[in-house]
Design a protein around this motif. Structure first.
Motif, PDB file in Angstrom:
ATOM      1  N   GLU A  58      10.082   5.673  54.038  1.00  0.00           N
ATOM      2  CA  GLU A  58       9.812   5.266  52.667  1.00  0.00           C
ATOM      3  C   GLU A  58       9.293   6.386  51.767  1.00  0.00           C
ATOM      4  OE1 GLU A  58       7.737   1.432  50.570  1.00  0.00           O
ATOM      5  OE2 GLU A  58       6.965   2.104  52.482  1.00  0.00           O
ATOM      6  N   ARG A  59       8.445   7.223  52.271  1.00  0.00           N
ATOM      7  CA  ARG A  59       7.778   8.221  51.416  1.00  0.00           C
ATOM      8  C   ARG A  59       8.316   9.645  51.600  1.00  0.00           C
ATOM      9  NH1 ARG A  59       3.612   4.544  52.740  1.00  0.00           N
ATOM     10  NH2 ARG A  59       2.732   3.622  50.859  1.00  0.00           N
ATOM     11  N   ARG A  60       9.522   9.759  52.137  1.00  0.00           N
ATOM     12  CA  ARG A  60      10.120  11.078  52.336  1.00  0.00           C
ATOM     13  C   ARG A  60      11.394  11.209  51.522  1.00  0.00           C
ATOM     14  NH1 ARG A  60      10.140  13.441  58.312  1.00  0.00           N
ATOM     15  NH2 ARG A  60      11.008  15.131  57.107  1.00  0.00           N
ATOM     16  N   PRO A  61      11.715  12.419  51.091  1.00  0.00           N
ATOM     17  CA  PRO A  61      12.995  12.629  50.425  1.00  0.00           C
ATOM     18  C   PRO A  61      14.148  12.169  51.319  1.00  0.00           C
ATOM     19  CG  PRO A  61      11.598  14.553  50.185  1.00  0.00           C
ATOM     20  CD  PRO A  61      10.916  13.646  51.176  1.00  0.00           C
ATOM     21  N   SER A  62      15.204  11.701  50.680  1.00  0.00           N
ATOM     22  CA  SER A  62      16.352  11.170  51.418  1.00  0.00           C
ATOM     23  C   SER A  62      17.647  11.684  50.816  1.00  0.00           C
ATOM     24  CB  SER A  62      16.315   9.640  51.378  1.00  0.00           C
ATOM     25  OG  SER A  62      17.352   9.095  52.146  1.00  0.00           O
ATOM     26  N   ARG A  63      18.619  11.952  51.687  1.00  0.00           N
ATOM     27  CA  ARG A  63      19.937  12.376  51.222  1.00  0.00           C
ATOM     28  C   ARG A  63      20.712  11.169  50.705  1.00  0.00           C
ATOM     29  NH1 ARG A  63      18.874  14.838  55.789  1.00  0.00           N
ATOM     30  NH2 ARG A  63      20.056  13.398  57.056  1.00  0.00           N
ATOM     31  N   ILE A  64      21.651  11.414  49.820  1.00  0.00           N
ATOM     32  CA  ILE A  64      22.550  10.368  49.340  1.00  0.00           C
ATOM     33  C   ILE A  64      23.478   9.999  50.492  1.00  0.00           C
ATOM     34  CG2 ILE A  64      24.434   9.853  47.753  1.00  0.00           C
ATOM     35  CD1 ILE A  64      23.111  11.875  45.795  1.00  0.00           C
ATOM     36  N   PHE A  65      23.633   8.692  50.717  1.00  0.00           N
ATOM     37  CA  PHE A  65      24.515   8.238  51.790  1.00  0.00           C
ATOM     38  C   PHE A  65      25.155   6.910  51.423  1.00  0.00           C
ATOM     39  CE2 PHE A  65      20.515   6.188  52.596  1.00  0.00           C
ATOM     40  CZ  PHE A  65      20.862   4.921  53.015  1.00  0.00           C
ATOM     41  N   LEU A  66      26.287   6.645  52.060  1.00  0.00           N
ATOM     42  CA  LEU A  66      26.971   5.363  51.946  1.00  0.00           C
ATOM     43  C   LEU A  66      27.301   4.882  53.354  1.00  0.00           C
ATOM     44  CD1 LEU A  66      29.743   6.174  49.289  1.00  0.00           C
ATOM     45  CD2 LEU A  66      27.538   5.075  48.865  1.00  0.00           C
ATOM     46  N   TYR A 119      18.794  16.154  48.149  1.00  0.00           N
ATOM     47  CA  TYR A 119      17.771  15.182  48.506  1.00  0.00           C
ATOM     48  C   TYR A 119      17.228  14.538  47.234  1.00  0.00           C
ATOM     49  CZ  TYR A 119      17.480  16.921  53.277  1.00  0.00           C
ATOM     50  OH  TYR A 119      17.772  17.252  54.566  1.00  0.00           O
ATOM     51  N   LEU A 120      17.120  13.227  47.264  1.00  0.00           N
ATOM     52  CA  LEU A 120      16.465  12.509  46.172  1.00  0.00           C
ATOM     53  C   LEU A 120      15.032  12.211  46.599  1.00  0.00           C
ATOM     54  CD1 LEU A 120      19.317  10.148  44.928  1.00  0.00           C
ATOM     55  CD2 LEU A 120      18.821  12.518  44.317  1.00  0.00           C
ATOM     56  N   LYS A 121      14.214  11.782  45.648  1.00  0.00           N
ATOM     57  CA  LYS A 121      12.778  11.604  45.898  1.00  0.00           C
ATOM     58  C   LYS A 121      12.488  10.724  47.109  1.00  0.00           C
ATOM     59  CE  LYS A 121       8.463  10.226  43.730  1.00  0.00           C
ATOM     60  NZ  LYS A 121       7.803   9.809  42.500  1.00  0.00           N
ATOM     61  N   ASN A 122      13.209   9.619  47.245  1.00  0.00           N
ATOM     62  CA  ASN A 122      13.031   8.720  48.390  1.00  0.00           C
ATOM     63  C   ASN A 122      14.247   7.805  48.490  1.00  0.00           C
ATOM     64  OD1 ASN A 122      12.598   6.498  46.559  1.00  0.00           O
ATOM     65  ND2 ASN A 122      10.481   7.185  46.332  1.00  0.00           N
ATOM     66  N   GLY A 127      19.076   4.403  46.623  1.00  0.00           N
ATOM     67  CA  GLY A 127      19.593   3.062  46.359  1.00  0.00           C
ATOM     68  C   GLY A 127      19.997   2.879  44.911  1.00  0.00           C
ATOM     69  N   ALA A 128      19.188   3.386  43.991  1.00  0.00           N
ATOM     70  CA  ALA A 128      19.509   3.271  42.566  1.00  0.00           C
ATOM     71  C   ALA A 128      20.790   4.054  42.241  1.00  0.00           C
ATOM     72  CB  ALA A 128      18.339   3.773  41.717  1.00  0.00           C
ATOM     73  N   PHE A 129      20.919   5.247  42.801  1.00  0.00           N
ATOM     74  CA  PHE A 129      22.135   6.037  42.572  1.00  0.00           C
ATOM     75  C   PHE A 129      23.356   5.300  43.121  1.00  0.00           C
ATOM     76  CE2 PHE A 129      25.393   8.879  44.157  1.00  0.00           C
ATOM     77  CZ  PHE A 129      25.719   9.588  43.017  1.00  0.00           C
ATOM     78  N   VAL A 130      23.241   4.780  44.333  1.00  0.00           N
ATOM     79  CA  VAL A 130      24.374   4.104  44.967  1.00  0.00           C
ATOM     80  C   VAL A 130      24.764   2.842  44.196  1.00  0.00           C
ATOM     81  CG1 VAL A 130      25.121   2.872  47.056  1.00  0.00           C
ATOM     82  CG2 VAL A 130      23.971   5.096  47.252  1.00  0.00           C
ATOM     83  N   ARG A 131      23.791   2.087  43.711  1.00  0.00           N
ATOM     84  CA  ARG A 131      24.114   0.894  42.913  1.00  0.00           C
ATOM     85  C   ARG A 131      24.898   1.277  41.658  1.00  0.00           C
ATOM     86  NH1 ARG A 131      19.240  -0.441  44.984  1.00  0.00           N
ATOM     87  NH2 ARG A 131      18.042   0.230  43.186  1.00  0.00           N
ATOM     88  N   ARG A 132      24.479   2.327  40.974  1.00  0.00           N
ATOM     89  CA  ARG A 132      25.213   2.779  39.782  1.00  0.00           C
ATOM     90  C   ARG A 132      26.610   3.266  40.156  1.00  0.00           C
ATOM     91  NH1 ARG A 132      20.708   6.093  38.640  1.00  0.00           N
ATOM     92  NH2 ARG A 132      19.065   4.731  37.965  1.00  0.00           N
ATOM     93  N   PHE A 133      26.689   3.967  41.277  1.00  0.00           N
ATOM     94  CA  PHE A 133      27.979   4.449  41.773  1.00  0.00           C
ATOM     95  C   PHE A 133      28.917   3.268  42.054  1.00  0.00           C
ATOM     96  CE2 PHE A 133      30.472   5.620  45.654  1.00  0.00           C
ATOM     97  CZ  PHE A 133      31.364   6.486  45.042  1.00  0.00           C
TER      98      PHE A 133
END
Length: 146
Positions: A58-66, A119-122, A127-133
């Motif tokens: 939850e509190r670590r940067p995360s890569r964009i994934f699908l 890497y995104l903030k978390n 999730g927000a990026f993927v929803r927009r995508f």
């Protein structure tokens, strides 16, 4: 280094390490690996059975994934990857390095698509990026099952 429990894999985790859960039996038994991304990729590439899952924190940067799966309709994974690449380039002005992990079987099509250099903030930002995508892809019949 491998661990029998997630809690032991997380204990002493440094910021450059990633924790992976690896299925080691059909009953769901797992082992956890903690290493740097490059080392994990080298190990993954040698595996015959590629059933790995990154443990997102939850509190670590995360890569964009699908996660892309379908048991009934044909999925054109390259179309999805191409559109993801364009979306990342447009949003972040960075050329994404994308790795596609194939977990397809006779019963279903399944891929984990991972951008390894951004890497995104978390995980919530991912999730927000993927929803927009996904919203931007609504009208594409080849991408309906993401």
């Amino acid at each position: 280094m491998s661990f029998r429990t997630l809690i032991s894999a997380l204990d002493g985790l440094n910021k450059n390490d990633i924790v992976i859960a690896q299925d080691i039996s059909s009953s769901g038994q797992k082992v956890f690996l903690r290493r740097k991304l490059k080392e994990l990729i080298e190990i993954y590439d040698t595996l015959a059975s590629k059933h790995w899952y990154e443990c997102l924190l939850e509190r670590r940067p995360s890569r964009i994934f699908l996660d892309v799966e379908s048991s009934s309709m044909v999925v054109h994974i390259q179309d999805i990857v191409d559109r993801l690449r364009q979306a990342i380039q447009l949003k972040y002005n960075i050329t994404p390095e994308i790795k596609v992990l194939d977990s397809c079987s006779d019963q279903k099509q399944s891929w984990h698509v991972l951008c390894t250099n951004i890497y995104l903030k978390n995980v919530y930002h991912v999730g927000a990026f993927v929803r927009r995508f996904l919203l931007s892809m609504q009208d594409s019949p080849n991408c309906a099952s993401i």
